[in-house]
Design a protein around this motif. Structure first.
Motif, PDB file in Angstrom:
ATOM      1  N   LYS A 195       0.739  -1.219  -0.067  1.00  0.00           N
ATOM      2  CA  LYS A 195      -0.182  -0.039   0.082  1.00  0.00           C
ATOM      3  C   LYS A 195       0.749   1.210  -0.050  1.00  0.00           C
ATOM      4  CE  LYS A 195      -3.974  -2.213   0.695  1.00  0.00           C
ATOM      5  NZ  LYS A 195      -3.818  -3.490   0.281  1.00  0.00           N
ATOM      6  N   LEU A 196       0.049   2.550  -0.251  1.00  0.00           N
ATOM      7  CA  LEU A 196       0.943   3.665  -0.248  1.00  0.00           C
ATOM      8  C   LEU A 196       0.253   4.602   1.325  1.00  0.00           C
ATOM      9  CD1 LEU A 196       0.086   4.590  -3.884  1.00  0.00           C
ATOM     10  CD2 LEU A 196       2.199   3.894  -2.931  1.00  0.00           C
ATOM     11  N   ILE A 197       1.027   5.562   1.479  1.00  0.00           N
ATOM     12  CA  ILE A 197       0.405   6.318   2.628  1.00  0.00           C
ATOM     13  C   ILE A 197       0.675   7.726   2.211  1.00  0.00           C
ATOM     14  CG2 ILE A 197       0.643   7.401   4.861  1.00  0.00           C
ATOM     15  CD1 ILE A 197       1.724   4.665   5.815  1.00  0.00           C
ATOM     16  N   GLY A 198      -0.470   8.376   2.130  1.00  0.00           N
ATOM     17  CA  GLY A 198      -0.506   9.807   1.643  1.00  0.00           C
ATOM     18  C   GLY A 198      -0.577  10.847   2.820  1.00  0.00           C
ATOM     19  N   VAL A 199       0.321  11.743   3.107  1.00  0.00           N
ATOM     20  CA  VAL A 199       0.116  12.685   4.429  1.00  0.00           C
ATOM     21  C   VAL A 199      -0.243  14.186   3.816  1.00  0.00           C
ATOM     22  CG1 VAL A 199       0.892  13.400   6.540  1.00  0.00           C
ATOM     23  CG2 VAL A 199       1.560  11.208   5.717  1.00  0.00           C
ATOM     24  N   ASP A 200      -1.203  14.971   4.114  1.00  0.00           N
ATOM     25  CA  ASP A 200      -1.450  16.198   3.724  1.00  0.00           C
ATOM     26  C   ASP A 200      -1.211  17.105   4.862  1.00  0.00           C
ATOM     27  OD1 ASP A 200      -2.353  18.413   2.495  1.00  0.00           O
ATOM     28  OD2 ASP A 200      -4.450  17.947   2.211  1.00  0.00           O
ATOM     29  N   LEU A 201      -0.007  17.691   5.203  1.00  0.00           N
ATOM     30  CA  LEU A 201       0.295  18.506   6.163  1.00  0.00           C
ATOM     31  C   LEU A 201      -0.338  19.860   5.715  1.00  0.00           C
ATOM     32  CD1 LEU A 201       1.671  19.269   8.735  1.00  0.00           C
ATOM     33  CD2 LEU A 201       3.624  19.476   7.647  1.00  0.00           C
ATOM     34  N   GLY A 202      -1.096  20.455   6.905  1.00  0.00           N
ATOM     35  CA  GLY A 202      -1.567  21.789   6.599  1.00  0.00           C
ATOM     36  C   GLY A 202      -1.269  22.657   8.166  1.00  0.00           C
ATOM     37  N   GLY A 203      -1.705  23.948   8.019  1.00  0.00           N
ATOM     38  CA  GLY A 203      -1.751  24.668   9.094  1.00  0.00           C
ATOM     39  C   GLY A 203      -2.676  24.422  10.267  1.00  0.00           C
ATOM     40  N   THR A 204      -3.620  23.743   9.999  1.00  0.00           N
ATOM     41  CA  THR A 204      -4.806  23.472  10.843  1.00  0.00           C
ATOM     42  C   THR A 204      -4.833  22.002  11.149  1.00  0.00           C
ATOM     43  OG1 THR A 204      -6.083  25.036   9.826  1.00  0.00           O
ATOM     44  CG2 THR A 204      -7.206  23.764  11.278  1.00  0.00           C
ATOM     45  N   THR A 205      -4.848  21.018  10.001  1.00  0.00           N
ATOM     46  CA  THR A 205      -5.173  19.742  10.090  1.00  0.00           C
ATOM     47  C   THR A 205      -4.029  18.961   9.332  1.00  0.00           C
ATOM     48  OG1 THR A 205      -7.296  20.211  10.189  1.00  0.00           O
ATOM     49  CG2 THR A 205      -6.815  17.901   9.611  1.00  0.00           C
ATOM     50  N   ILE A 206      -3.666  17.797   9.987  1.00  0.00           N
ATOM     51  CA  ILE A 206      -2.506  16.816   8.927  1.00  0.00           C
ATOM     52  C   ILE A 206      -3.751  15.661   8.653  1.00  0.00           C
ATOM     53  CG2 ILE A 206      -0.678  15.459   9.043  1.00  0.00           C
ATOM     54  CD1 ILE A 206       0.202  16.942  11.623  1.00  0.00           C
TER      55      ILE A 206
END
Lengths: 320, 320
Positions: free
Chosen positions: B4-15
């Motif tokens: 599988k793949l893991i995707g992480v979307d890092l933002g200023g409020t939420t990850i």
């Protein structure tokens, strides 16, 4: 002995050839006239004959070559190695150039359009310092362009990537041959500079040698406009400023979009040299945001007519 | 079983996190709040803890994963896997994100900036149809952008490729935060639409709910402007027309330069949907030359907030 590359620059008047080392040094060069008679059917046979003849002359054999690369006018299918719609060659129907040249010479062959090939040349051995991100903007009769990004030529979906001459810089500007208005080509090509001069002369009331020449019906060229500007003719200076403004805006937006290492200005108009470059740089600085202004460099092309054969030869490096 | 793949979307409020199949299907998703205290020093440890915790929860082990991909604000060194200058994360000094996350999870890790990662997402599983030439133009508070050409993200020399928001569309236009004038972002971002509305309201003399709201000092948003335009408010219609004109001009020149298969309009402003798209298309057609007009397609983004995790996961496909 290292194997060599052959570069072919096919134009409507002349076909230029060169043999290069894999490092890009030209070792031999020659040219033949382009025979566009009979729907251009002599062109590919002439190329084959000329290559084979010169290999005999230099006592070389096909196995001593990595490959042949060629730049051509017209619409190119780079995978299939075919060309269509090269009107200055009288090539109206599909030409299986790769198949014919490989069969006729026994050497592997790659092809792309002439604007892209010139960009590869300036990138490899010219102002582009062999960087992975280089754009060539040749200011000739028209304005073509070639974009190299991540070390690769960009072609786009219909092969129209790099058509910088048709970027809209003046939405209410001059009518372009492409059907829309205000293309960069209508202003900053050799014919564009003359168009701007005629247009600005109509409203110019002061004393100007350029205005007198235009009013007297003399033939003028972009070179005459730049030469008069260098001699401080006030109208010619205004024309160069206007051309530089639109060129700086267009190249600035190329920079804002692609952030290349070098944007290289070539073609006949670039013979105006630093006189043009410094003015374009001023507007480029004005219309780029800081990260681009501080990294992307504007430069003049340095290879002149050799860009074609050198870039063409670089296409053949893929066979090494 | 496929890895599988893991995707992480890092933002200023939420990850945001997601586990995806190699084919791009989201199988699990979760999120945690972003803790930007102490110069953002908790962020990377929180990411590691959250991934390890969820792997335990799903009874999965690191060897069941191809890799982790992440999108982040700030300036990214994609080779070294470091980030600097992500001000909404309080990351002012260099963050060795890749080294820390690989050590903390035992899974290979790749990173790029959030705009580029969103472009990869829309290209892979969204409006981009997995084509090799796709541009995403997200119209949010600002306007970012990501360019995929020949199947690769373009970064440019200083990582500034794809900054479509800073293309100059109105040389004498509004002052931009970047220091220059007339950037697309000053007109077609969510804040830009409101700026254009305020500006046009000053000179508007007719009857308009939008003008009344502005005159009454009510808070307006780009959504309000578009909603009023859809209800035939004459001033709001003028605002939308003006925004669409500059957006069509800018996207047209992107097309003229790069001839991608798809230019995808995303971000909050794109919620206006076909009402916006048809108007932008009209100007795009006017400012592109025929080869581009007939090949490059304008589309609305379809993935919404999922573009980030999906595109991030696609970064990890390189480890397959």
């Amino acid at each position: 002995m290292d194997k060599k590359l052959i570069g072919v620059d096919l134009g409507g008047t002349t076909i230029k050839f060169a043999i290069l080392t894999p490092a890009g040094e030209i070792q031999q060069r020659w040219s033949v006239d382009t025979n566009i008679l009979d729907e251009g059917s002599h062109i590919v046979p002439d190329i084959i004959t000329s290559i084979n003849h010169h290999l005999d002359l230099f006592e070389m054999t096909p196995d001593q070559f990595i490959g042949i690369g060629m730049g051509t006018p017209g619409t190119v299918d780079i995978q299939k190695g075919t060309v269509i719609g090269a009107y200055n060659l009288n090539w109206k129907t599909l030409q299986p150039v790769k198949a014919q040249i490989e069969a006729g010479t026994g050497i592997q062959f790659a092809i792309d359009n002439d604007a892209n090939v010139a960009a590869l040349g300036e990138r490899w051995q010219g102002a582009g310092e062999n960087d992975d991100d280089v754009i060539l903007v040749p200011l000739g009769t028209g304005i073509g362009g070639g974009i190299i990004a991540n070390g690769q030529l960009l072609h786009g979906l219909a092969g129209a990537a790099g058509e910088i001459g048709h970027v809209t810089v003046d939405p209410n500007g001059y009518q372009c041959t492409c059907g829309k208005k205000g293309c960069l080509e209508t202003i900053a090509s050799a014919t564009g500079v003359v168009r701007v001069a005629r247009d600005m002369a109509e409203e110019y009331a002061g004393d100007s040698a350029l205005k007198r020449q235009l009013d007297d019906g003399e033939e003028i060229s972009s070179k005459i406009v730049f030469d008069l500007a260098k001699a401080n003719d006030p109208l010619a200076l205004n024309v160069v400023e206007r051309v530089s403004y639109f060129l700086g805006l267009a190249l600035g937006n190329l920079g804002n979009t692609l952030n290349p290492a070098y944007i290289v200005i070539g073609g006949g108009v670039s013979a105006a040299g630093d006189f043009l470059l410094t003015r374009v740089q001023k507007y480029f600085n004005e219309y780029t945001f800081p990260q681009v202004r501080n990294s992307t460099k504007l430069r003049l092309a340095v290879l002149g007519n050799d860009a074609g054969v050198i870039g063409a030869a670089s296409l053949a490096k893929q066979f090494a």
